[in-house]
Scaffold this motif. Structure first.
Motif, PDB file in Angstrom:
ATOM      1  N   CYS A  17       0.855  -1.183   0.000  1.00  0.00           N
ATOM      2  CA  CYS A  17       0.000   0.000   0.000  1.00  0.00           C
ATOM      3  C   CYS A  17       0.889   1.230   0.000  1.00  0.00           C
ATOM      4  O   CYS A  17       1.630   1.465   0.960  1.00  0.00           O
ATOM      5  N   PHE A  30      -1.724  -1.218  -4.220  1.00  0.00           N
ATOM      6  CA  PHE A  30      -2.727  -0.157  -4.317  1.00  0.00           C
ATOM      7  C   PHE A  30      -2.176   1.083  -3.635  1.00  0.00           C
ATOM      8  O   PHE A  30      -1.182   1.025  -2.904  1.00  0.00           O
ATOM      9  N   TYR A  34      -2.753   5.511  -2.342  1.00  0.00           N
ATOM     10  CA  TYR A  34      -3.562   6.647  -1.889  1.00  0.00           C
ATOM     11  C   TYR A  34      -2.847   7.936  -2.235  1.00  0.00           C
ATOM     12  O   TYR A  34      -1.619   8.035  -2.144  1.00  0.00           O
ATOM     13  N   ASP A  63      -4.859   0.857  -9.099  1.00  0.00           N
ATOM     14  CA  ASP A  63      -5.832   0.707  -8.021  1.00  0.00           C
ATOM     15  C   ASP A  63      -5.539   1.762  -6.961  1.00  0.00           C
ATOM     16  O   ASP A  63      -4.668   1.583  -6.101  1.00  0.00           O
ATOM     17  N   VAL A  64      -6.232   2.884  -7.012  1.00  0.00           N
ATOM     18  CA  VAL A  64      -5.891   4.035  -6.178  1.00  0.00           C
ATOM     19  C   VAL A  64      -7.146   4.679  -5.615  1.00  0.00           C
ATOM     20  O   VAL A  64      -8.253   4.478  -6.118  1.00  0.00           O
ATOM     21  N   SER A  65      -6.948   5.486  -4.561  1.00  0.00           N
ATOM     22  CA  SER A  65      -8.064   6.142  -3.893  1.00  0.00           C
ATOM     23  C   SER A  65      -7.576   7.426  -3.247  1.00  0.00           C
ATOM     24  O   SER A  65      -6.388   7.563  -2.930  1.00  0.00           O
ATOM     25  N   GLN A 110     -10.238   4.559   4.237  1.00  0.00           N
ATOM     26  CA  GLN A 110     -10.633   3.351   3.511  1.00  0.00           C
ATOM     27  C   GLN A 110      -9.412   2.581   3.034  1.00  0.00           C
ATOM     28  O   GLN A 110      -9.359   1.343   3.110  1.00  0.00           O
ATOM     29  N   THR A 111      -8.411   3.296   2.557  1.00  0.00           N
ATOM     30  CA  THR A 111      -7.179   2.656   2.090  1.00  0.00           C
ATOM     31  C   THR A 111      -6.473   1.950   3.230  1.00  0.00           C
ATOM     32  O   THR A 111      -5.981   0.812   3.081  1.00  0.00           O
ATOM     33  N   ARG A 128      -8.200  -1.237   4.283  1.00  0.00           N
ATOM     34  CA  ARG A 128      -7.852  -2.318   3.352  1.00  0.00           C
ATOM     35  C   ARG A 128      -6.459  -2.855   3.647  1.00  0.00           C
ATOM     36  O   ARG A 128      -6.240  -4.072   3.635  1.00  0.00           O
TER      37      ARG A 128
END
Length: 316
Positions: free
Chosen positions: A10, A32, A34, A50-52, A57-58, A61
């Motif tokens: 992450c 993934f 952020y 796969d990013v946010s 939330q990240t 996960r």
């Protein structure tokens, strides 16, 4: 615990370094990321990653997947990020790609004292920043420092070292303080000397800049880095940088005095020439691996550091 090769990663922060790492690892393992900027997240998502921009939330996960969290924000933004990690992903192994180590370790010890943390710093970059500058090949054959103290957990160290290897880099084991002294000498001090060279070269007219060629271009390259990024890096390593800056000033003053009084600059030029040749010998030669060390055995960390001071690297 999942095998290191399949462990989720992450990445928190999708600028040049974090974004390039996500690009490199994606497709080889679950990865993934952020970023607080919606524009950056939109650009990365449009490229298929796969990013946010939802940090909590990240992190939820990351906790659920037992991901390795990579801190890839400027040091000035770390405190709030680490607070969130401590609250929402406290069990995750944490590493970073920040260019100073003592200050990062201090912030983590203060705000997340029970963190499993192994620092890291890839010696790679450009003067550009942001998602558009990212490059999955950025770390190929680069040196990647991984924090190696006597109390470093061997399993966590291997996990971080293997991420560096997966990114295409060689691992340089070092203590945090030794890294910061080295980084001040070969990275942070050159940012200051590049800034001075650029400012002096600009002079009082544009004639010097029209005449400028390779030595000015190469000697001032890093001065093109956005000033806010330079300040965040340099000021976070103030103690070590003060020492190298003082030595630089002393050598320049001695050169000035020698030139004024005797008309020569032989000492400083010859010392620099010898040092450059030593660098070229190491940089252009075969990479010499660390040998005879089994990670986790008695004295493993000390022996890795000893061999790293001989310019050897860990390749697994």
């Amino acid at each position: 615990m999942p095998a290191a090769s399949s462990r989720s990663v992450c990445v928190l922060g999708l600028g040049l370094i974090g974004g390039s790492l996500l690009r490199r690892l994606a497709g080889t393992r679950p990865a993934f990321g952020y970023n607080r900027s919606a524009a950056t997240v939109d650009a990365a998502a449009a490229d298929g990653y796969d990013v946010s921009n939802d940090l909590l939330q990240t992190l939820a996960r990351a906790q659920a997947e037992d991901a390795v969290i990579v801190l890839a924000t400027p040091v000035t933004a770390l405190a709030s990020i680490i607070d969130a990690v401590a609250e929402h992903a406290p069990a995750c192994l944490v590493t970073d790609v920040v260019s100073v180590k003592e200050e990062v370790a201090r912030i983590i010890a203060d705000r997340h004292p029970h963190a499993r943390y192994v620092g890291g710093h890839p010696m790679a970059g450009t003067v550009h920043s942001g998602w558009d500058a990212t490059d999955p090949a950025l770390f190929t054959n680069a040196m990647w420092m991984v924090t190696t103290h006597d109390d470093t957990d061997s399993g966590d160290w291997l996990t971080v070292a293997e991420i560096a290897r997966a990114a295409g880099s060689y691992v340089v084991p070092a203590a945090n303080d030794a890294h910061d002294r080295a980084a001040a000498a070969i990275s942070h001090n050159p940012h200051l000397t590049a800034a001075v060279t650029a400012a002096v070269g600009a002079g009082e007219s544009r004639l010097p800049l029209r005449l400028a060629a390779g030595s000015f271009r190469d000697g001032t390259r890093v001065a093109a880095t956005p000033p806010e990024l330079q300040r965040a890096m340099l000021e976070a390593n103030a103690v070590s940088l003060l020492n190298t800056l003082s030595e630089t000033i002393d050598r320049l003053v001695a050169a000035r005095d020698r030139l004024r009084e005797h008309g020569d600059v032989a000492a400083v030029v010859e010392a620099g020439h010898r040092a450059r040749l030593a660098y070229e010998e190491i940089a252009s030669g075969d990479v010499e691996p660390i040998v005879g060390v089994t990670i986790g055995e008695a004295g493993w960390a000390q022996e890795l550091r000893r061999q790293a001071h001989q310019a050897r690297v860990w390749i697994g």
